[in-house]
Design a protein around this motif. Structure first.
Motif, PDB file in Angstrom:
ATOM      1  N   TYR A 257      40.651  51.514  39.699  1.00 54.11           N
ATOM      2  CA  TYR A 257      39.399  51.725  40.429  1.00 54.11           C
ATOM      3  C   TYR A 257      38.449  52.619  39.624  1.00 54.11           C
ATOM      4  N   ASN A 261      34.724  51.650  38.333  1.00 58.32           N
ATOM      5  CA  ASN A 261      33.541  52.486  38.569  1.00 58.32           C
ATOM      6  C   ASN A 261      32.714  52.585  37.283  1.00 58.32           C
ATOM      7  N   ARG A 332      25.587  50.748  44.249  1.00 61.19           N
ATOM      8  CA  ARG A 332      26.553  51.861  44.208  1.00 61.19           C
ATOM      9  C   ARG A 332      27.144  52.096  45.602  1.00 61.19           C
ATOM     10  N   TYR A 333      26.323  51.975  46.623  1.00 62.87           N
ATOM     11  CA  TYR A 333      26.811  52.149  47.994  1.00 62.87           C
ATOM     12  C   TYR A 333      27.854  51.070  48.320  1.00 62.87           C
ATOM     13  N   LYS A 336      31.173  51.801  46.656  1.00 62.26           N
ATOM     14  CA  LYS A 336      31.921  52.863  47.345  1.00 62.26           C
ATOM     15  C   LYS A 336      32.428  52.393  48.701  1.00 62.26           C
ATOM     16  N   ARG A 340      36.339  52.251  49.596  1.00 61.96           N
ATOM     17  CA  ARG A 340      36.451  53.563  50.269  1.00 61.96           C
ATOM     18  C   ARG A 340      37.877  53.970  50.579  1.00 61.96           C
ATOM     19  N   VAL A 344      41.122  57.893  44.611  1.00 60.99           N
ATOM     20  CA  VAL A 344      40.194  58.319  43.570  1.00 60.99           C
ATOM     21  C   VAL A 344      40.993  59.093  42.535  1.00 60.99           C
TER      22      VAL A 344
END
Length: 353
Positions: A257, A261, A332-333, A336, A340, A344
Protein backbone atom coordinates in the motif's frame (compact mmCIF):
# COMPACT_ATOMS: atom_id res chain seq x y z
CA UNK A 1 -9.45 -19.21 -25.77
CA UNK A 2 -8.94 -20.12 -29.42
CA UNK A 3 -7.34 -17.63 -31.77
CA UNK A 4 -8.97 -16.79 -35.06
CA UNK A 5 -8.35 -19.11 -37.98
CA UNK A 6 -5.41 -17.85 -40.08
CA UNK A 7 -4.98 -15.29 -37.33
CA UNK A 8 -1.23 -14.91 -37.66
CA UNK A 9 -0.95 -14.75 -41.45
CA UNK A 10 -3.70 -12.38 -42.55
CA UNK A 11 -2.83 -9.38 -40.39
CA UNK A 12 -0.12 -6.78 -40.84
CA UNK A 13 2.32 -6.12 -38.00
CA UNK A 14 0.36 -3.42 -36.16
CA UNK A 15 -2.95 -5.24 -36.55
CA UNK A 16 -1.36 -8.42 -35.28
CA UNK A 17 0.12 -6.61 -32.28
CA UNK A 18 -3.25 -5.11 -31.39
CA UNK A 19 -5.03 -8.43 -31.80
CA UNK A 20 -2.62 -10.66 -29.87
CA UNK A 21 -2.61 -8.23 -26.95
CA UNK A 22 -6.27 -9.10 -26.32
CA UNK A 23 -5.30 -12.73 -25.79
CA UNK A 24 -2.24 -12.37 -23.58
CA UNK A 25 -3.27 -9.55 -21.22
CA UNK A 26 -6.78 -8.54 -20.23
CA UNK A 27 -5.47 -5.67 -18.08
CA UNK A 28 -3.25 -4.05 -20.69
CA UNK A 29 -5.84 -4.68 -23.39
CA UNK A 30 -8.17 -2.58 -21.21
CA UNK A 31 -5.78 0.26 -20.33
CA UNK A 32 -3.60 0.75 -23.43
CA UNK A 33 -6.48 2.00 -25.64
CA UNK A 34 -6.74 4.98 -23.26
CA UNK A 35 -3.30 6.17 -24.36
CA UNK A 36 -2.61 8.46 -27.32
CA UNK A 37 -2.35 6.21 -30.39
CA UNK A 38 1.39 6.52 -31.09
CA UNK A 39 2.29 5.99 -27.44
CA UNK A 40 -0.14 3.09 -27.23
CA UNK A 41 1.65 1.36 -30.10
CA UNK A 42 5.03 1.61 -28.34
CA UNK A 43 3.67 0.45 -24.97
CA UNK A 44 1.77 -2.45 -26.57
CA UNK A 45 5.02 -3.51 -28.18
CA UNK A 46 6.91 -3.12 -24.92
CA UNK A 47 4.39 -5.29 -23.09
CA UNK A 48 4.62 -8.02 -25.73
CA UNK A 49 8.42 -8.04 -25.52
CA UNK A 50 8.10 -8.56 -21.76
CA UNK A 51 5.50 -11.25 -22.39
CA UNK A 52 7.91 -13.14 -24.64
CA UNK A 53 10.53 -12.98 -21.87
CA UNK A 54 7.91 -14.22 -19.38
CA UNK A 55 6.95 -17.09 -21.68
CA UNK A 56 10.53 -18.33 -21.59
CA UNK A 57 10.79 -17.93 -17.82
CA UNK A 58 7.40 -19.51 -17.06
CA UNK A 59 7.96 -22.69 -19.08
CA UNK A 60 7.66 -25.53 -16.59
CA UNK A 61 9.53 -28.19 -18.56
CA UNK A 62 12.48 -26.17 -19.84
CA UNK A 63 15.81 -26.43 -18.02
CA UNK A 64 17.38 -23.37 -16.43
CA UNK A 65 20.28 -23.59 -18.89
CA UNK A 66 17.93 -23.65 -21.87
CA UNK A 67 15.90 -20.73 -20.49
CA UNK A 68 19.12 -18.77 -20.08
CA UNK A 69 20.14 -19.54 -23.63
CA UNK A 70 16.79 -18.42 -25.05
CA UNK A 71 16.75 -15.29 -22.88
CA UNK A 72 20.20 -14.28 -24.15
CA UNK A 73 19.17 -15.03 -27.73
CA UNK A 74 16.07 -12.87 -27.27
CA UNK A 75 18.22 -10.00 -25.97
CA UNK A 76 20.31 -10.28 -29.14
CA UNK A 77 17.15 -10.27 -31.27
CA UNK A 78 15.89 -7.08 -29.61
CA UNK A 79 19.32 -5.49 -30.08
CA UNK A 80 19.31 -6.44 -33.79
CA UNK A 81 22.24 -8.82 -33.32
CA UNK A 82 20.35 -12.03 -34.18
CA UNK A 83 17.49 -13.04 -36.46
CA UNK A 84 14.00 -13.17 -34.93
CA UNK A 85 13.20 -16.11 -37.25
CA UNK A 86 15.94 -18.24 -35.70
CA UNK A 87 14.77 -17.37 -32.17
CA UNK A 88 11.12 -17.93 -33.02
CA UNK A 89 11.61 -21.33 -34.64
CA UNK A 90 13.85 -22.67 -31.87
CA UNK A 91 11.72 -21.44 -28.99
CA UNK A 92 8.41 -22.49 -30.60
CA UNK A 93 9.63 -26.08 -30.96
CA UNK A 94 10.90 -26.08 -27.35
CA UNK A 95 7.80 -24.67 -25.64
CA UNK A 96 5.94 -26.81 -23.15
CA UNK A 97 2.51 -28.07 -24.31
CA UNK A 98 1.20 -26.27 -21.22
CA UNK A 99 1.96 -22.89 -22.81
CA UNK A 100 -1.27 -21.31 -24.02
CA UNK A 101 -2.36 -21.07 -27.64
CA UNK A 102 -1.79 -17.31 -27.45
CA UNK A 103 1.77 -17.78 -26.15
CA UNK A 104 2.56 -20.24 -28.94
CA UNK A 105 1.12 -17.82 -31.46
CA UNK A 106 3.08 -14.88 -30.06
CA UNK A 107 6.35 -16.82 -30.20
CA UNK A 108 5.59 -17.98 -33.76
CA UNK A 109 5.10 -14.34 -34.77
CA UNK A 110 7.97 -12.77 -32.85
CA UNK A 111 9.34 -11.21 -36.04
CA UNK A 112 6.18 -9.09 -36.41
CA UNK A 113 6.65 -7.67 -32.91
CA UNK A 114 10.38 -7.13 -33.47
CA UNK A 115 9.83 -5.32 -36.78
CA UNK A 116 7.67 -2.82 -34.88
CA UNK A 117 10.29 -2.53 -32.11
CA UNK A 118 12.97 -1.67 -34.63
CA UNK A 119 10.79 1.03 -36.22
CA UNK A 120 10.79 3.21 -33.08
CA UNK A 121 12.99 6.24 -32.44
CA UNK A 122 16.32 5.86 -30.66
CA UNK A 123 15.09 6.83 -27.17
CA UNK A 124 12.16 4.42 -27.39
CA UNK A 125 14.30 1.53 -28.64
CA UNK A 126 16.93 2.09 -25.96
CA UNK A 127 14.23 2.08 -23.25
CA UNK A 128 12.81 -1.21 -24.54
CA UNK A 129 16.25 -2.80 -24.93
CA UNK A 130 17.28 -1.83 -21.40
CA UNK A 131 14.09 -3.28 -19.94
CA UNK A 132 14.43 -6.59 -21.79
CA UNK A 133 18.10 -6.97 -20.80
CA UNK A 134 17.52 -6.25 -17.09
CA UNK A 135 14.35 -8.34 -16.92
CA UNK A 136 15.86 -11.39 -18.66
CA UNK A 137 19.05 -11.33 -16.60
CA UNK A 138 17.14 -10.68 -13.38
CA UNK A 139 14.68 -13.52 -13.94
CA UNK A 140 17.59 -15.85 -14.68
CA UNK A 141 19.16 -14.85 -11.36
CA UNK A 142 16.02 -15.87 -9.49
CA UNK A 143 15.43 -19.19 -11.28
CA UNK A 144 17.00 -21.07 -8.38
CA UNK A 145 14.51 -19.46 -5.99
CA UNK A 146 11.55 -21.12 -7.68
CA UNK A 147 10.91 -23.39 -4.71
CA UNK A 148 8.58 -23.38 -1.70
CA UNK A 149 11.37 -21.98 0.50
CA UNK A 150 10.52 -18.40 -0.44
CA UNK A 151 12.93 -15.51 -0.86
CA UNK A 152 15.47 -14.76 1.86
CA UNK A 153 14.08 -11.44 3.12
CA UNK A 154 12.21 -8.29 2.14
CA UNK A 155 15.32 -6.87 0.45
CA UNK A 156 15.35 -9.93 -1.80
CA UNK A 157 11.66 -9.39 -2.52
CA UNK A 158 12.42 -5.76 -3.43
CA UNK A 159 15.13 -6.87 -5.84
CA UNK A 160 12.92 -9.54 -7.42
CA UNK A 161 10.08 -7.02 -7.83
CA UNK A 162 12.50 -4.61 -9.49
CA UNK A 163 13.59 -7.17 -12.07
CA UNK A 164 10.06 -8.15 -13.07
CA UNK A 165 8.15 -4.88 -12.54
CA UNK A 166 10.23 -1.93 -11.33
CA UNK A 167 12.28 -1.92 -14.51
CA UNK A 168 9.01 -1.90 -16.48
CA UNK A 169 8.02 1.23 -14.56
CA UNK A 170 11.33 2.84 -15.55
CA UNK A 171 10.77 1.88 -19.18
CA UNK A 172 7.23 3.32 -19.19
CA UNK A 173 8.57 6.51 -17.64
CA UNK A 174 11.16 6.88 -20.38
CA UNK A 175 8.42 6.38 -22.98
CA UNK A 176 6.16 8.93 -21.27
CA UNK A 177 9.05 11.41 -21.17
CA UNK A 178 9.79 10.82 -24.85
CA UNK A 179 6.13 11.50 -25.62
CA UNK A 180 5.85 14.76 -23.65
CA UNK A 181 8.39 17.48 -22.87
CA UNK A 182 6.18 18.55 -19.93
CA UNK A 183 6.52 15.08 -18.43
CA UNK A 184 10.22 14.95 -19.29
CA UNK A 185 10.84 17.88 -16.92
CA UNK A 186 10.03 15.52 -14.01
CA UNK A 187 12.05 12.57 -15.30
CA UNK A 188 14.36 12.17 -12.30
CA UNK A 189 11.54 12.23 -9.75
CA UNK A 190 9.36 9.99 -11.89
CA UNK A 191 12.13 7.42 -12.28
CA UNK A 192 12.44 7.03 -8.50
CA UNK A 193 8.70 6.72 -8.03
CA UNK A 194 8.40 4.35 -11.02
CA UNK A 195 10.26 1.63 -9.10
CA UNK A 196 7.72 1.89 -6.28
CA UNK A 197 4.89 1.84 -8.81
CA UNK A 198 6.18 -1.44 -10.23
CA UNK A 199 6.80 -2.90 -6.78
CA UNK A 200 3.32 -2.02 -5.52
CA UNK A 201 1.68 -3.78 -8.45
CA UNK A 202 4.02 -6.78 -8.32
CA UNK A 203 3.64 -7.25 -4.56
CA UNK A 204 -0.13 -7.18 -5.01
CA UNK A 205 0.18 -9.97 -7.58
CA UNK A 206 2.52 -11.98 -5.34
CA UNK A 207 0.14 -11.72 -2.38
CA UNK A 208 -2.93 -12.54 -4.48
CA UNK A 209 -1.20 -15.52 -6.10
CA UNK A 210 0.35 -17.07 -2.96
CA UNK A 211 -1.61 -20.29 -3.17
CA UNK A 212 -1.71 -20.53 -6.97
CA UNK A 213 2.11 -20.26 -6.90
CA UNK A 214 2.20 -22.76 -4.02
CA UNK A 215 0.40 -25.34 -6.17
CA UNK A 216 3.14 -25.14 -8.78
CA UNK A 217 5.90 -25.32 -6.17
CA UNK A 218 6.89 -21.64 -6.09
CA UNK A 219 6.92 -19.03 -3.31
CA UNK A 220 7.96 -15.37 -3.64
CA UNK A 221 7.31 -14.44 0.01
CA UNK A 222 10.23 -13.28 2.23
CA UNK A 223 10.96 -16.14 4.64
CA UNK A 224 12.80 -14.00 7.26
CA UNK A 225 9.75 -11.76 7.57
CA UNK A 226 7.50 -14.72 8.34
CA UNK A 227 10.02 -16.18 10.81
CA UNK A 228 9.46 -13.10 13.00
CA UNK A 229 5.89 -14.32 13.38
CA UNK A 230 6.91 -17.91 14.10
CA UNK A 231 6.11 -19.18 10.61
CA UNK A 232 8.35 -21.44 8.53
CA UNK A 233 7.21 -20.37 5.09
CA UNK A 234 8.16 -23.59 3.32
CA UNK A 235 5.67 -25.51 5.50
CA UNK A 236 2.70 -23.23 4.82
CA UNK A 237 -0.57 -24.97 3.95
CA UNK A 238 -3.64 -23.31 2.40
CA UNK A 239 -6.18 -22.53 5.12
CA UNK A 240 -4.21 -24.32 7.86
CA UNK A 241 -1.64 -21.81 9.09
CA UNK A 242 -1.05 -20.36 12.56
CA UNK A 243 -2.39 -16.87 13.23
CA UNK A 244 1.11 -15.42 12.79
CA UNK A 245 0.85 -16.16 9.08
CA UNK A 246 -2.08 -13.75 8.71
CA UNK A 247 -0.26 -11.09 10.73
CA UNK A 248 2.85 -11.36 8.55
CA UNK A 249 0.67 -11.17 5.45
CA UNK A 250 -1.09 -8.02 6.70
CA UNK A 251 2.34 -6.41 7.22
CA UNK A 252 3.15 -7.03 3.56
CA UNK A 253 -0.16 -5.46 2.56
CA UNK A 254 1.02 -2.30 4.34
CA UNK A 255 4.28 -2.28 2.39
CA UNK A 256 2.46 -2.78 -0.91
CA UNK A 257 0.00 0.00 0.00
CA UNK A 258 2.92 2.33 0.75
CA UNK A 259 4.33 1.68 -2.73
CA UNK A 260 0.92 2.28 -4.31
CA UNK A 261 0.76 5.62 -2.49
CA UNK A 262 4.01 6.53 -4.22
CA UNK A 263 2.47 5.28 -7.48
CA UNK A 264 -0.28 7.84 -6.99
CA UNK A 265 2.37 10.54 -6.45
CA UNK A 266 3.88 9.40 -9.75
CA UNK A 267 0.56 9.64 -11.57
CA UNK A 268 -0.22 13.11 -10.25
CA UNK A 269 3.08 14.42 -11.66
CA UNK A 270 1.64 13.76 -15.11
CA UNK A 271 -0.07 16.95 -16.40
CA UNK A 272 -3.81 16.66 -15.84
CA UNK A 273 -4.49 17.43 -19.50
CA UNK A 274 -2.97 13.99 -20.26
CA UNK A 275 -6.14 12.18 -19.25
CA UNK A 276 -5.25 8.98 -21.12
CA UNK A 277 -1.89 8.56 -19.38
CA UNK A 278 -3.44 9.30 -16.01
CA UNK A 279 -6.21 6.74 -16.53
CA UNK A 280 -3.65 4.17 -17.69
CA UNK A 281 -1.93 4.53 -14.31
CA UNK A 282 -4.98 5.11 -12.11
CA UNK A 283 -6.83 2.03 -13.25
CA UNK A 284 -3.86 -0.18 -12.36
CA UNK A 285 -3.51 1.50 -8.94
CA UNK A 286 -7.24 1.23 -8.22
CA UNK A 287 -7.43 -2.46 -9.09
CA UNK A 288 -4.39 -3.14 -6.88
CA UNK A 289 -5.86 -1.29 -3.87
CA UNK A 290 -9.16 -3.16 -4.10
CA UNK A 291 -7.25 -6.45 -4.37
CA UNK A 292 -5.21 -5.64 -1.23
CA UNK A 293 -8.44 -4.80 0.60
CA UNK A 294 -9.97 -8.15 -0.39
CA UNK A 295 -6.88 -9.91 0.98
CA UNK A 296 -7.08 -7.89 4.21
CA UNK A 297 -10.68 -8.98 4.72
CA UNK A 298 -9.88 -12.63 3.99
CA UNK A 299 -6.22 -13.28 4.87
CA UNK A 300 -6.94 -17.01 5.18
CA UNK A 301 -7.96 -17.25 1.52
CA UNK A 302 -6.88 -20.42 -0.25
CA UNK A 303 -7.11 -19.40 -3.92
CA UNK A 304 -6.49 -16.25 -5.92
CA UNK A 305 -10.08 -16.40 -7.19
CA UNK A 306 -11.31 -15.74 -3.64
CA UNK A 307 -9.62 -12.31 -3.59
CA UNK A 308 -10.04 -11.43 -7.23
CA UNK A 309 -11.88 -8.15 -7.79
CA UNK A 310 -15.21 -8.32 -9.60
CA UNK A 311 -16.22 -6.81 -12.94
CA UNK A 312 -18.34 -4.41 -10.92
CA UNK A 313 -15.24 -3.31 -8.99
CA UNK A 314 -13.41 -2.68 -12.26
CA UNK A 315 -16.33 -0.65 -13.65
CA UNK A 316 -16.39 1.42 -10.44
CA UNK A 317 -12.67 2.18 -10.72
CA UNK A 318 -13.03 3.17 -14.36
CA UNK A 319 -16.03 5.39 -13.66
CA UNK A 320 -14.64 7.17 -10.60
CA UNK A 321 -11.18 7.80 -12.01
CA UNK A 322 -12.57 8.91 -15.37
CA UNK A 323 -14.83 11.49 -13.73
CA UNK A 324 -12.11 12.90 -11.48
CA UNK A 325 -9.05 12.22 -13.64
CA UNK A 326 -7.96 15.89 -13.61
CA UNK A 327 -8.68 16.57 -9.92
CA UNK A 328 -5.64 15.72 -7.77
CA UNK A 329 -7.39 16.49 -4.50
CA UNK A 330 -10.30 14.16 -5.12
CA UNK A 331 -8.02 11.44 -6.51
CA UNK A 332 -6.00 11.52 -3.27
CA UNK A 333 -9.24 11.35 -1.28
CA UNK A 334 -10.44 8.33 -3.28
CA UNK A 335 -7.10 6.59 -2.76
CA UNK A 336 -7.32 7.10 1.02
CA UNK A 337 -11.01 6.17 1.14
CA UNK A 338 -10.66 2.83 -0.65
CA UNK A 339 -7.49 2.02 1.28
CA UNK A 340 -8.75 3.30 4.64
CA UNK A 341 -8.72 -0.15 6.27
CA UNK A 342 -5.30 -1.14 4.96
CA UNK A 343 -2.33 -0.91 7.34
CA UNK A 344 -0.12 2.15 7.02
CA UNK A 345 3.51 1.06 6.94
CA UNK A 346 6.53 3.32 7.28
CA UNK A 347 8.61 1.30 4.85
CA UNK A 348 11.98 2.83 5.78
CA UNK A 349 11.40 2.21 9.47
CA UNK A 350 10.24 -1.34 8.72
CA UNK A 351 13.20 -2.22 6.56
CA UNK A 352 15.95 -0.50 8.52
CA UNK A 353 14.62 -0.08 12.03
Amino acid sequence: MKLKEDFSTNLDDLSYQSEILQYVSRTFALTIPELPNNLGIVISNAYLLCRIADTIEDDKLMSAEKKNSFANLFIDVVKKNKSPDLFSEKLFSSLSPEATDAEHNLIANTKKIIRITHSFNNRQRKALERCVVIMCKGMAKYQNFETLNGLKDINDMNEYCYYVAGVVGEMLTELFCDYSSEIDIHQNELMILAISFGQGLQMTNILKDIWDDHERGVCWLPSDHFKKYGIDIKNKVPGKNKSGFDDALIDLLGIAYHHLNRALDYTLLIPNKEKGLRKFCLWAIGMAILTLEKIRKKPNFTSGNQVKISHRDVKTIILMTSIFVKNNKILRYLFKFYGRHLPVMDIHERLHG
